[in-house]
Motif scaffolding. Structure first.
Motif, PDB file in Angstrom:
ATOM      1  N   GLY A  87       0.804  -1.216   0.000  1.00  0.00           N
ATOM      2  CA  GLY A  87       0.000   0.000   0.000  1.00  0.00           C
ATOM      3  C   GLY A  87       0.838   1.268   0.000  1.00  0.00           C
ATOM      4  O   GLY A  87       0.422   2.293  -0.555  1.00  0.00           O
ATOM      5  N   THR A  88       2.029   1.213   0.622  1.00  0.00           N
ATOM      6  CA  THR A  88       2.904   2.396   0.657  1.00  0.00           C
ATOM      7  C   THR A  88       3.875   2.448  -0.515  1.00  0.00           C
ATOM      8  O   THR A  88       4.674   3.383  -0.612  1.00  0.00           O
ATOM      9  CB  THR A  88       3.707   2.396   1.969  1.00  0.00           C
ATOM     10  OG1 THR A  88       4.491   1.193   2.055  1.00  0.00           O
ATOM     11  CG2 THR A  88       2.772   2.489   3.162  1.00  0.00           C
ATOM     12  N   GLY A  89       3.820   1.446  -1.374  1.00  0.00           N
ATOM     13  CA  GLY A  89       4.701   1.431  -2.539  1.00  0.00           C
ATOM     14  C   GLY A  89       6.052   0.813  -2.285  1.00  0.00           C
ATOM     15  O   GLY A  89       6.863   0.677  -3.210  1.00  0.00           O
ATOM     16  N   GLU A  90       6.334   0.407  -1.039  1.00  0.00           N
ATOM     17  CA  GLU A  90       7.646  -0.169  -0.732  1.00  0.00           C
ATOM     18  C   GLU A  90       7.826  -1.530  -1.397  1.00  0.00           C
ATOM     19  O   GLU A  90       8.945  -1.884  -1.796  1.00  0.00           O
ATOM     20  CB  GLU A  90       7.798  -0.298   0.786  1.00  0.00           C
ATOM     21  CG  GLU A  90       7.895   1.028   1.512  1.00  0.00           C
ATOM     22  CD  GLU A  90       7.925   0.870   3.020  1.00  0.00           C
ATOM     23  OE1 GLU A  90       9.044   0.894   3.588  1.00  0.00           O
ATOM     24  OE2 GLU A  90       6.843   0.726   3.614  1.00  0.00           O
ATOM     25  N   LEU A  91       6.756  -2.275  -1.522  1.00  0.00           N
ATOM     26  CA  LEU A  91       6.857  -3.570  -2.182  1.00  0.00           C
ATOM     27  C   LEU A  91       7.205  -3.401  -3.657  1.00  0.00           C
ATOM     28  O   LEU A  91       8.017  -4.155  -4.216  1.00  0.00           O
ATOM     29  CB  LEU A  91       5.537  -4.330  -2.029  1.00  0.00           C
ATOM     30  CG  LEU A  91       5.590  -5.861  -2.190  1.00  0.00           C
ATOM     31  CD1 LEU A  91       6.531  -6.479  -1.174  1.00  0.00           C
ATOM     32  CD2 LEU A  91       4.202  -6.457  -2.057  1.00  0.00           C
ATOM     33  N   THR A  92       6.610  -2.409  -4.278  1.00  0.00           N
ATOM     34  CA  THR A  92       6.937  -2.116  -5.682  1.00  0.00           C
ATOM     35  C   THR A  92       8.388  -1.691  -5.819  1.00  0.00           C
ATOM     36  O   THR A  92       9.086  -2.077  -6.773  1.00  0.00           O
ATOM     37  CB  THR A  92       6.004  -1.016  -6.215  1.00  0.00           C
ATOM     38  OG1 THR A  92       4.646  -1.432  -6.060  1.00  0.00           O
ATOM     39  CG2 THR A  92       6.281  -0.740  -7.680  1.00  0.00           C
ATOM     40  N   ALA A  93       8.880  -0.897  -4.848  1.00  0.00           N
ATOM     41  CA  ALA A  93      10.269  -0.452  -4.884  1.00  0.00           C
ATOM     42  C   ALA A  93      11.224  -1.634  -4.741  1.00  0.00           C
ATOM     43  O   ALA A  93      12.277  -1.683  -5.411  1.00  0.00           O
ATOM     44  CB  ALA A  93      10.515   0.567  -3.778  1.00  0.00           C
ATOM     45  N   LEU A  94      10.875  -2.585  -3.873  1.00  0.00           N
ATOM     46  CA  LEU A  94      11.715  -3.769  -3.714  1.00  0.00           C
ATOM     47  C   LEU A  94      11.762  -4.582  -4.996  1.00  0.00           C
ATOM     48  O   LEU A  94      12.824  -5.099  -5.377  1.00  0.00           O
ATOM     49  CB  LEU A  94      11.182  -4.635  -2.568  1.00  0.00           C
ATOM     50  CG  LEU A  94      11.266  -4.042  -1.156  1.00  0.00           C
ATOM     51  CD1 LEU A  94      10.644  -4.991  -0.146  1.00  0.00           C
ATOM     52  CD2 LEU A  94      12.707  -3.735  -0.778  1.00  0.00           C
ATOM     53  N   ARG A  95      10.626  -4.691  -5.672  1.00  0.00           N
ATOM     54  CA  ARG A  95      10.588  -5.415  -6.939  1.00  0.00           C
ATOM     55  C   ARG A  95      11.416  -4.687  -8.001  1.00  0.00           C
ATOM     56  O   ARG A  95      12.148  -5.317  -8.778  1.00  0.00           O
ATOM     57  CB  ARG A  95       9.141  -5.564  -7.415  1.00  0.00           C
ATOM     58  CG  ARG A  95       8.312  -6.508  -6.581  1.00  0.00           C
ATOM     59  CD  ARG A  95       8.653  -7.970  -6.829  1.00  0.00           C
ATOM     60  NE  ARG A  95       8.330  -8.354  -8.197  1.00  0.00           N
ATOM     61  CZ  ARG A  95       9.163  -8.961  -9.030  1.00  0.00           C
ATOM     62  NH1 ARG A  95      10.384  -9.268  -8.633  1.00  0.00           N
ATOM     63  NH2 ARG A  95       8.791  -9.267 -10.255  1.00  0.00           N
ATOM     64  N   ALA A  96      11.331  -3.350  -8.008  1.00  0.00           N
ATOM     65  CA  ALA A  96      12.098  -2.568  -8.985  1.00  0.00           C
ATOM     66  C   ALA A  96      13.592  -2.664  -8.725  1.00  0.00           C
ATOM     67  O   ALA A  96      14.407  -2.554  -9.658  1.00  0.00           O
ATOM     68  CB  ALA A  96      11.648  -1.108  -8.937  1.00  0.00           C
ATOM     69  N   ALA A  97      13.965  -2.881  -7.451  1.00  0.00           N
ATOM     70  CA  ALA A  97      15.385  -3.002  -7.108  1.00  0.00           C
ATOM     71  C   ALA A  97      15.938  -4.389  -7.435  1.00  0.00           C
ATOM     72  O   ALA A  97      17.120  -4.652  -7.202  1.00  0.00           O
ATOM     73  CB  ALA A  97      15.574  -2.712  -5.624  1.00  0.00           C
TER      74      ALA A  97
END
Length: 366
Positions: A87-97
């Protein structure tokens, strides 16, 4: 060989899941404890049962309730933890990393694996002990003439006799629960307190009208000496209430694996099917695997449907998955019981189905 190194991102996922899981675990167990407390308060005043006794009952059964609730708490807490990161976008950031879905799910499952070691130890020590204490409390609530020792079995006063049964079990016969006592000893005393007769029986069952002893050895003591006789079956006039005993017998799923194994060996040694004891044994043995598999297979929802939506949606999906898992597991176990499937396979099938589903998901979307 590649070594799984714990990085900051792993700790981020683990701490998020741990916080949510502990909160859910406390809430679920707390609500269940309050429900049981309200039931126990209804017994206050019966045979000396007090409010303190009701509180003690809830306290000694708390480890077992925590053990039973841990799987649901791990599932719902895992979804809430990863859902919060999504929900905070951190999961998406981890995937992008470059962090794979499997690595993220592994970090979530890892913290559950660490906690489950302590939960299993509690389920094999404190939980069975607490249930034995609770059983003794329930017996004293229902009648004042019965008692239950943790190692010596059932004790009861029946007029001029004292009864001891080392084992009590509840068997299904014709769809009806039948109480069976094993290793039964009946001591009959004269008015002056002298032992008049001693009866030992391998088993005792209530046939709906009266108790019947099986494989009986009778020893009578009088002025002429000691007299012994044997009988294959003998009607037994006793005031023991089979309904009270049926309610007091600890269910197999509440026993430790050691006690379950002992009951299985006893039944198999006497040519009987271990039945529910075998089902409960393998359910306990596979408990850690089932919890870890359930949490792992729930993680794909965090990468999809939980990206949008609030706490209510995550809770709804978590509860839905927990209910679905419960019904799947019960259906498989009942199917195996009806069709003679080995209890190990019946308990293992739900986990195998979920492992296959998770493997297909992560194989395509690593």
């Amino acid at each position: 060989m590649t070594v799984f190194n714990i990085k900051r991102v792993d700790r981020l996922v683990a701490l998020s899941v741990l916080g949510s899981m502990l909160m859910v675990w406390l809430v679920l167990t707390g609500f269940d404890a309050v429900r049981i407390l309200l039931v126990q308060l209804g017994h206050v005043g019966k045979n000396g049962y007090t409010t303190s006794s009701a509180l003690a009952y809830v306290l000694v059964t708390f480890p077992r309730r925590a053990y039973e609730m841990f799987g649901n708490a791990a599932l719902i807490g895992g979804l809430l933890g990863l859902g919060g990161l999504a929900g905070t976008g951190e999961l998406t950031a981890l995937r992008a990393a470059g962090m794979s879905r499997l690595r993220i799910a592994g970090s979530a499952v890892g913290v559950v694996a660490v906690l489950i070691v302590g939960v299993v130890v509690m389920g094999e020590t404190l939980a069975p002990w607490g249930d034995q204490q609770a059983q003794a409390m329930q017996l004293r609530t229902k009648t004042g003439s019965l008692g239950m020792g943790t190692s010596s079995g059932l004790w009861a006063r029946d007029g001029a006799s004292v009864i001891n049964a080392r084992g009590t079990s509840l068997k299904q016969r014709g769809g009806v629960g039948v109480v069976q006592l094993s290793d039964v000893r009946v001591f009959t005393f004269s008015p002056d307190g002298r032992l008049d007769r001693f009866i030992w029986a391998r088993t005792a069952e209530h046939n709906g009208r009266q108790w019947v002893l099986h494989d009986v050895r009778i020893t009578t003591l009088d002025a002429q000496g000691t007299h012994a006789s044997v009988a294959a079956a003998l009607p037994w006039q006793s005031s023991l209430d089979p309904q009270v005993l049926a309610q007091s017998v600890i269910q197999p799923q509440y026993l430790s694996m050691r006690d379950l194994r002992r009951n299985m060996d006893y039944l198999e040694g006497n040519g009987q099917s271990p039945g529910t004891y075998a089902v409960a044994f393998w359910g306990r043995a596979l408990y850690p695997l089932n919890v870890l598999v359930l949490v792992l297979c729930a993680m794909p929802f965090a990468f999809g449907s939980l990206r949008s939506g609030g706490l209510g949606k995550r809770m709804f999906i978590g509860i839905l998955l927990a209910l679905g898992w419960y019904f799947l597991q019960q259906a498989m176990v009942n199917f195996g019981t009806v069709y003679g499937m080995p209890p190990l396979l019946a308990n293992l099938l739900p986990a195998l189905i979920l492992v296959t589903a998770a493997w297909l998901y992560f194989r395509r979307r690593v």
